[in-house]
Design a protein around this motif. Structure first.
Motif, mmCIF file in Angstrom:
data_model
loop_
_atom_site.group_PDB
_atom_site.id
_atom_site.type_symbol
_atom_site.label_atom_id
_atom_site.label_comp_id
_atom_site.label_asym_id
_atom_site.label_seq_id
_atom_site.Cartn_x
_atom_site.Cartn_y
_atom_site.Cartn_z
ATOM 1 N N ASP A 6 0.817 -1.308 0.096
ATOM 2 C CA ASP A 6 0.075 -0.036 0.129
ATOM 3 C C ASP A 6 0.634 1.201 -0.042
ATOM 4 O OD1 ASP A 6 0.928 -0.573 2.505
ATOM 5 O OD2 ASP A 6 -0.918 0.273 3.646
ATOM 6 N N ASN A 10 0.871 4.153 -2.801
ATOM 7 C CA ASN A 10 0.916 5.557 -2.662
ATOM 8 C C ASN A 10 1.855 6.386 -3.310
ATOM 9 O OD1 ASN A 10 -1.532 5.443 -1.139
ATOM 10 N ND2 ASN A 10 -0.558 5.226 0.923
ATOM 11 N N ARG A 11 3.002 5.967 -3.114
ATOM 12 C CA ARG A 11 4.360 6.505 -3.299
ATOM 13 C C ARG A 11 4.292 6.741 -5.026
ATOM 14 N NH1 ARG A 11 9.532 6.230 -5.446
ATOM 15 N NH2 ARG A 11 11.066 7.228 -4.201
ATOM 16 N N ARG A 13 1.647 6.732 -6.809
ATOM 17 C CA ARG A 13 0.506 7.819 -7.009
ATOM 18 C C ARG A 13 0.949 9.297 -6.994
ATOM 19 N NH1 ARG A 13 -3.471 4.073 -4.642
ATOM 20 N NH2 ARG A 13 -3.408 5.371 -2.697
ATOM 21 N N ILE A 14 1.575 9.346 -5.875
ATOM 22 C CA ILE A 14 2.313 10.844 -5.503
ATOM 23 C C ILE A 14 3.036 11.170 -6.565
ATOM 24 C CG2 ILE A 14 3.737 12.078 -3.961
ATOM 25 C CD1 ILE A 14 2.699 10.263 -1.597
ATOM 26 N N ALA A 35 -0.958 16.240 -3.188
ATOM 27 C CA ALA A 35 -1.349 15.233 -2.339
ATOM 28 C C ALA A 35 -2.978 14.689 -2.914
ATOM 29 C CB ALA A 35 -1.583 15.596 -1.062
ATOM 30 N N VAL A 40 -4.114 10.947 -1.723
ATOM 31 C CA VAL A 40 -3.595 10.637 -0.397
ATOM 32 C C VAL A 40 -3.465 12.039 0.708
ATOM 33 C CG1 VAL A 40 -1.757 9.106 -1.415
ATOM 34 C CG2 VAL A 40 -1.206 11.264 -0.953
ATOM 35 N N THR A 44 0.652 11.609 4.593
ATOM 36 C CA THR A 44 1.180 10.681 3.778
ATOM 37 C C THR A 44 2.219 11.070 2.837
ATOM 38 O OG1 THR A 44 -0.859 9.448 3.683
ATOM 39 C CG2 THR A 44 0.652 8.758 2.180
ATOM 40 N N LEU A 45 1.964 12.174 2.035
ATOM 41 C CA LEU A 45 2.870 12.825 1.001
ATOM 42 C C LEU A 45 4.226 13.252 1.801
ATOM 43 C CD1 LEU A 45 2.369 15.359 -1.762
ATOM 44 C CD2 LEU A 45 4.275 15.708 -0.468
ATOM 45 N N HIS A 48 6.460 10.380 2.790
ATOM 46 C CA HIS A 48 7.522 9.601 1.789
ATOM 47 C C HIS A 48 8.163 10.956 1.315
ATOM 48 C CE1 HIS A 48 5.364 6.215 0.741
ATOM 49 N NE2 HIS A 48 4.381 6.540 1.023
#
Length: 197
Positions: A6, A10-11, A13-14, A35, A40, A44-45, A48
């Motif tokens: 997951d 997320n990474r 998608r960012i 973000a 996200v 979360t952004l 990372h």
């Protein structure tokens, strides 16, 4: 240890959202907007990528890695019996499709003083793969014998960005291949008339 599935999603998608937002807004693209576009939370952004410089540097590295992977996969397909010119065309088509985002990210990196020197090894791998594709295309007789990877790199500096519509980008690719490929000229005389006219 690698990222959990997951977290890796997320990474990814960012990074995708960052490229798109930077292509649209340039270096002023906001972290909050990135973000949101990635779907996200801002926290979360920042977990990372603590700073915008970290994010843009990662976007540069990610894109370079994708190019290397694409070129090396093309080399593998040629070794398995594929036609080198078809693979070269596919790689160029991919590059044209993302050229606007790539240029924007590079420009944003320069604005933040990110020089991308840590990607030198990746670029060397891409050039080595391109050399192998070109050599194979020469063996097939599909490229002019004097074409080198340096020539390709020079031509790619003229690649249109997303400010040019998709049809024009496709036309640029066609014209570039005409210049590189004897097959486009085989049946035409210097005046541009079809042979036998």
């Amino acid at each position: 240890m690698g990222l959990r599935a997951d977290a890796a999603r997320n990474r990814a998608r960012i990074l995708e959202a960052a490229r798109a937002q930077i292509a649209r807004y340039g270096p002023r693209a906001g972290m909050d907007e990135i973000a949101e576009a990635a779907g996200v939370a801002v926290g979360t952004l920042y977990r990372h990528f603590p700073t915008k410089a970290d994010l843009i540097s990662a976007a540069l590295t990610d894109r370079t890695t994708r190019v290397v992977d694409s070129v090396e996969a093309a080399v593998d397909r040629v070794h398995a019996g594929g036609r080198a010119l078809e693979e070269i065309t596919a790689v160029f088509t991919e590059l044209v499709d993302v050229s606007g985002e790539d240029r924007a990210v590079k420009s944003a990196a320069a604005a933040l003083g990110i020089n991308g020197d840590d990607q030198a090894q990746q670029r060397k791998r891409a050039r080595a793969g391109l050399d192998r594709l070109i050599a194979a295309a020469h063996e097939d007789g599909d490229l002019h014998p004097d074409v080198t990877s340096a020539d390709i790199a020079l031509l790619l500096t003229t690649m249109p960005g997303h400010e040019i519509d998709a049809r024009a980008r496709s036309r640029w690719l066609e014209l570039m291949l005409r210049g590189l490929t004897p097959a486009y000229r085989r049946d035409r005389d210097p005046a541009g008339r079809n042979a036998g006219e």
